[in-house]
Write an enzyme that holds these catalytic residues in place. Structure first.
Site, PDB file in Angstrom:
ATOM      1  CG  ASN A   1       6.748   3.372   4.394  1.00  0.00           C
ATOM      2  OD1 ASN A   1       5.959   3.733   5.247  1.00  0.00           O
ATOM      3  ND2 ASN A   1       6.455   3.396   3.103  1.00  0.00           N
TER       4      ASN A   1
ATOM      5  CB  CYS B   1       2.781  10.851   1.728  1.00  0.00           C
ATOM      6  SG  CYS B   1       1.128  11.578   1.736  1.00  0.00           S
TER       7      CYS B   1
ATOM      8  CG  HIS C   1       3.414   4.785   9.171  1.00  0.00           C
ATOM      9  ND1 HIS C   1       3.001   3.725   8.388  1.00  0.00           N
ATOM     10  CD2 HIS C   1       3.880   5.731   8.308  1.00  0.00           C
ATOM     11  CE1 HIS C   1       3.199   4.022   7.110  1.00  0.00           C
ATOM     12  NE2 HIS C   1       3.736   5.240   7.041  1.00  0.00           N
TER      13      HIS C   1
ATOM     14  NE  ARG D   1      -1.181   2.483   2.884  1.00  0.00           N
ATOM     15  CZ  ARG D   1      -0.717   3.605   3.407  1.00  0.00           C
ATOM     16  NH1 ARG D   1      -0.739   4.729   2.701  1.00  0.00           N
ATOM     17  NH2 ARG D   1      -0.185   3.625   4.625  1.00  0.00           N
TER      18      ARG D   1
ATOM     19  CG  HIS E   1       7.785   7.677   5.784  1.00  0.00           C
ATOM     20  ND1 HIS E   1       7.553   7.534   4.437  1.00  0.00           N
ATOM     21  CD2 HIS E   1       6.601   7.342   6.385  1.00  0.00           C
ATOM     22  CE1 HIS E   1       6.316   7.144   4.216  1.00  0.00           C
ATOM     23  NE2 HIS E   1       5.707   7.020   5.394  1.00  0.00           N
TER      24      HIS E   1
END
Length: 300
Positions: free
Chosen positions: A247, A238, A205, A13, A207
């Site tokens: 990420n 993004c 989450h 994703r 990066h």
């Protein structure tokens, strides 16, 4: 405190959503299967968003259908609104990933609406999801830094976490360093406050835009976080956060925890093979470090 962690794989994703050329569905399914073979049991396989705004995710229903054939794999899909919610429920997603931004500017860039409007709609969907008994996670983007507003004060991030927690105390909350601009002390402060105040299963989450992905993950781990997102091959970014790159690489995160004696449930050799597959996706911008280290493959 448990020394085991859950690594939630997001390459299918978040790793793909910014790629311009459409990645064939069979390639996405091959990624999912390779990561599953490496031991991944929790994965974001796509998002039910507007195919006009994020065309790469137009085949999420097909990828989800294939992923659900893998025994024991929990399949998460992101949903930004009522339409996405309905599609995800119809497709049989195991976990719904709601999302909005901590900052007003990024929320308008990403979702084309105010934070107040997003929270109002998502609040209703959380209640509906809870009534239906579906697992849920609420992701807060730009919790540490915003490409439009700059560094996010800790109290502002914590305030938004508290608002989301009040919707459903049992719901997992993902706190995201969307731009990879967070600092470890900032990450530790937000997670320390959240865990001490609410004890909820919070997830980090991260990066790796500024090379701080592992440092920030470690900061979250040391104050009690045990759920971490990562993307094999260091893919990601993004499309609505200028400057954000990949990420934190799953293989880098797994290597760090492995050296610390923290269980991840992942097979090292198979994970590296899956990471190679993900990193080779046409149009992707892979990252991470472990794959390029001489001898890393022999160190299983």
């Amino acid at each position: 405190m448990s020394k085991a962690v859950v690594i939630s794989e997001v390459a299918p994703r978040d790793g793909l959503q910014s790629i311009g050329p459409f990645v064939p569905t069979e390639t996405k399914v091959a990624m999912v299967r390779a990561l599953y073979e490496a031991g991944v049991r929790r994965m974001e396989v796509g998002s039910f968003v507007s195919p006009r705004h994020v065309p790469q995710m137009a085949d999420t229903a097909e990828v989800l259908k294939a992923a659900k054939q893998l025994p024991g794999l929990e399949c998460t899909v992101l949903v930004p609104n009522r339409k996405g919610f309905d599609l995800a429920m119809e497709a049989g997603a195991d976990r719904l990933g709601f999302f909005m931004s901590v900052t007003e500017a990024h929320n308008r860039a990403n979702l084309n609406r105010s934070r107040a409007d997003s929270l109002a709609e998502l609040s209703a969907l959380v209640r509906e999801g809870a009534a239906a008994g579906v697992a849920m996670r609420f992701n807060l983007s730009c919790a540490f830094h915003c490409p439009f507003e700059g560094v996010v004060p800790v109290d502002e991030a914590v305030d938004m976490v508290e608002r989301v927690f009040s919707l459903d105390p049992a719901m997992e909350i993902g706190i995201a360093d969307t731009t990879g601009n967070a600092a470890p002390d900032q990450v530790a402060a937000v997670f320390r406050h959240a865990l001490a105040s609410w004890g909820n299963p919070f997830a980090f989450h991260g990066h790796d835009t500024y090379g701080m992905g592992l440092a920030n993950a470690l900061a979250a781990y040391e104050v009690g976080c045990r759920i971490f997102d990562a993307a094999a091959g260091g893919l990601g970014g993004c499309p609505f956060a200028p400057g954000a790159t990949g990420n934190t690489a799953t293989e880098d995160l797994a290597w760090m925890f492995r050296r610390m004696g923290v269980a991840t449930g992942l097979d090292w050799e198979k994970l590296l093979a899956a990471a190679d597959l993900c990193a080779a996706v046409p149009g992707g911008q892979p990252g991470g470090r472990v794959r390029g280290v001489p001898g890393a493959r022999a160190a299983a």
